[in-house]
Design a protein around this motif. Structure first.
Motif, short mmCIF file in Angstrom:
data_model
loop_
_atom_site.label_atom_id
_atom_site.label_comp_id
_atom_site.label_asym_id
_atom_site.label_seq_id
_atom_site.Cartn_x
_atom_site.Cartn_y
_atom_site.Cartn_z
N THR A 275 -2.45 -3.65 -0.56
CA THR A 275 -2.16 -4.74 -1.54
C THR A 275 -3.28 -4.71 -2.65
O THR A 275 -3.04 -4.97 -3.97
N LEU A 276 -4.44 -4.89 -2.35
CA LEU A 276 -5.64 -5.11 -3.21
C LEU A 276 -5.81 -3.93 -4.16
O LEU A 276 -6.03 -4.07 -5.14
N GLN A 277 -5.27 -2.55 -3.53
CA GLN A 277 -5.65 -1.51 -4.62
C GLN A 277 -4.60 -1.49 -5.42
O GLN A 277 -4.82 -1.16 -6.66
N GLN A 278 -3.35 -2.02 -5.03
CA GLN A 278 -2.30 -2.30 -6.42
C GLN A 278 -2.72 -3.18 -7.17
O GLN A 278 -2.39 -3.01 -8.45
N LYS A 279 -3.22 -4.19 -6.86
CA LYS A 279 -3.68 -5.39 -7.56
C LYS A 279 -4.87 -4.97 -8.73
O LYS A 279 -4.94 -5.19 -9.58
#
Length: 105
Positions: free
Chosen positions: A74-78
């Motif tokens: 999720t953080l990588q996508q953000k």
């Protein structure tokens, strides 16, 4: 004294040194506490090694690891989204600002 007796005493001495080392480092106490906790479990776990690792705090739990993987994803996508947005905003800003050397002398 026979050779076998001498070898036994050397081996026993090394064992005693190792036991003192483990005791001094707190390993024996930790292992004893974990084994007592396992013994006192009313319902024995199906995986005793997993129980021991959990009690010693070795590695994240499987659920924790999966949760961390999902959070990382999720953080990588953000991060990717924000980097793209940053790139777009920089491009728009450069269109509206004069070049640093505006040609004014």
């Amino acid at each position: 004294m026979s050779l076998a007796m001498a070898h036994y005493r050397v081996t026993e001495s090394k064992r005693e040194q190792f036991r003192r080392y483990l005791e001094k480092a707190g390993v024996l106490e930790s292992l004893t506490n974990v084994l007592v906790a396992l013994y006192e479990e009313n319902e024995k776990p199906s995986n005793a090694l997993h129980f021991i690792k959990h009690q010693l705090g070795v590695g994240p739990e499987a659920e924790d690891a999966e949760s961390l993987r999902l959070e990382l994803n999720t953080l990588q996508q953000k991060y990717d989204q924000l980097m793209e947005e940053n790139k777009e905003l920089r491009s728009r800003l450069l269109q509206h600002e004069p070049a640093p050397d505006g040609g004014t002398e």
